[in-house]
Design a protein around this motif. Structure first.
Motif, PDB file in Angstrom:
ATOM      1  N   VAL A 117       1.009  -1.020   0.002  1.00 17.98           N
ATOM      2  CA  VAL A 117       0.093   0.150   0.011  1.00 17.98           C
ATOM      3  C   VAL A 117       0.840   1.362   0.116  1.00 17.98           C
ATOM      4  O   VAL A 117       1.871   1.494   0.744  1.00 17.98           O
ATOM      5  CB  VAL A 117      -1.007   0.089   1.166  1.00 17.98           C
ATOM      6  N   MET A 153       0.766   5.850  -0.411  1.00 15.85           N
ATOM      7  CA  MET A 153      -0.073   6.943  -0.647  1.00 15.85           C
ATOM      8  C   MET A 153       0.831   8.076  -1.086  1.00 15.85           C
ATOM      9  O   MET A 153       1.908   8.078  -0.416  1.00 15.85           O
ATOM     10  CB  MET A 153      -1.153   7.252   0.695  1.00 15.85           C
ATOM     11  N   LEU A 176      -3.521   6.333  -4.772  1.00 12.12           N
ATOM     12  CA  LEU A 176      -3.471   5.273  -3.745  1.00 12.12           C
ATOM     13  C   LEU A 176      -3.002   4.005  -4.663  1.00 12.12           C
ATOM     14  O   LEU A 176      -3.590   3.775  -5.634  1.00 12.12           O
ATOM     15  CB  LEU A 176      -4.912   4.963  -3.331  1.00 12.12           C
ATOM     16  N   ILE A 187      -4.111  10.436   4.987  1.00  6.48           N
ATOM     17  CA  ILE A 187      -5.069   9.496   5.805  1.00  6.48           C
ATOM     18  C   ILE A 187      -6.695   9.414   5.230  1.00  6.48           C
ATOM     19  O   ILE A 187      -7.304   8.649   4.862  1.00  6.48           O
ATOM     20  CB  ILE A 187      -4.944  10.162   7.134  1.00  6.48           C
ATOM     21  N   PRO A 243      -7.153   8.986   1.124  1.00  7.06           N
ATOM     22  CA  PRO A 243      -7.215   7.687   1.038  1.00  7.06           C
ATOM     23  C   PRO A 243      -8.395   6.952   1.365  1.00  7.06           C
ATOM     24  O   PRO A 243      -8.741   5.814   0.631  1.00  7.06           O
ATOM     25  CB  PRO A 243      -5.623   7.066   1.420  1.00  7.06           C
ATOM     26  N   ARG A 244      -8.818   7.044   2.521  1.00  6.49           N
ATOM     27  CA  ARG A 244      -9.910   6.502   3.406  1.00  6.49           C
ATOM     28  C   ARG A 244     -11.046   6.470   2.448  1.00  6.49           C
ATOM     29  O   ARG A 244     -11.870   5.672   2.354  1.00  6.49           O
ATOM     30  CB  ARG A 244     -10.108   7.236   4.570  1.00  6.49           C
ATOM     31  N   PHE A 299     -10.442   4.246  -0.843  1.00  9.32           N
ATOM     32  CA  PHE A 299     -10.346   2.825  -0.755  1.00  9.32           C
ATOM     33  C   PHE A 299     -11.390   2.092  -1.117  1.00  9.32           C
ATOM     34  O   PHE A 299     -11.365   0.974  -1.847  1.00  9.32           O
ATOM     35  CB  PHE A 299     -10.024   2.573   0.651  1.00  9.32           C
ATOM     36  N   ASP A 350      -5.582   0.398   7.732  1.00  8.21           N
ATOM     37  CA  ASP A 350      -5.445   1.638   8.684  1.00  8.21           C
ATOM     38  C   ASP A 350      -4.363   2.549   7.958  1.00  8.21           C
ATOM     39  O   ASP A 350      -3.182   2.421   8.256  1.00  8.21           O
ATOM     40  CB  ASP A 350      -4.766   1.081   9.897  1.00  8.21           C
ATOM     41  N   PHE A 351      -5.160   3.647   7.460  1.00  9.52           N
ATOM     42  CA  PHE A 351      -4.255   4.790   6.750  1.00  9.52           C
ATOM     43  C   PHE A 351      -3.521   5.428   7.786  1.00  9.52           C
ATOM     44  O   PHE A 351      -2.544   6.181   7.497  1.00  9.52           O
ATOM     45  CB  PHE A 351      -5.067   5.340   5.761  1.00  9.52           C
ATOM     46  N   TYR A 378       0.254   6.019   8.039  1.00  7.21           N
ATOM     47  CA  TYR A 378       0.931   7.640   8.138  1.00  7.21           C
ATOM     48  C   TYR A 378       2.029   7.817   9.250  1.00  7.21           C
ATOM     49  O   TYR A 378       2.801   7.967   9.150  1.00  7.21           O
ATOM     50  CB  TYR A 378      -0.133   8.579   8.189  1.00  7.21           C
TER      51      TYR A 378
END
Length: 173
Positions: A62, A64, A78, A118, A121-122, A125, A151-152, A156
């Protein structure tokens, strides 16, 4: 690397058209566009890979990244990579680069980078997850591969800790 410094007028974007008149305007962001930048699916041993006994080992990556644009918007990428293997073969490889264009409003400068890496990207996703599920389903795999939630914030924080631990490169060109 992340270039999350705000463009000259990034925090002065016009309020959303659907905001009620007189409503307090706090910090926030708006999704302007979402898009697939790159998608690769490989099923190199088909049809044999469709008859694998047991569960293959999954190696997942993963990433970002975010950068400001001259128009005051921010581009967030992402990148998800999934490789499924058994002792005997590669079952499938999926690589997806999914992007979003975001407009920020009233976000303090110190909060821009965490927001971009955070929260943005959430929001991207679930769409990326669906694309990967569909690609594996179209590749003949049933059930399709469904990514677990990511769990972005944890990624981070780990990234920031890694940067803090690395020695300073002051004075080097």
């Amino acid at each position: 690397m992340t270039d999350a410094a705000p463009p000259a007028d990034a925090n002065t974007a016009a309020p959303a058209d659907n905001a009620p008149q007189g409503a307090p305007q706090g910090p926030g962001f708006r999704i302007v566009a979402q898009y697939v930048k790159d998608l690769s699916f490989e099923n190199p041993k088909a049809p044999d890979s469709l008859r694998v006994d047991g569960k293959p080992a999954i190696d997942m990556g993963v990433e970002m990244n975010a950068q400001g644009r001259p128009d005051g918007l921010f581009e967030v990428d992402l990148r998800l990579t999934i490789k499924a293997t058994t002792d005997a073969m590669t079952v499938f490889n999926v690589e997806l680069l999914y992007g979003g264009l975001f407009a920020l409003q009233g976000v303090p400068e110190q909060d821009i980078e965490p927001l971009l890496l955070i929260e943005c990207p959430r929001y991207l996703f679930p769409f990326a997850r669906e694309i990967i599920a569909r690609a594996t389903s179209d590749g003949g795999f049933y059930p399709p591969f469904m990514l677990d939630p990511i769990d972005f914030a944890g990624i981070y924080v780990a990234r920031q800790q890694s940067i803090a631990r690395s020695p300073a490169e002051a004075g080097k060109a």
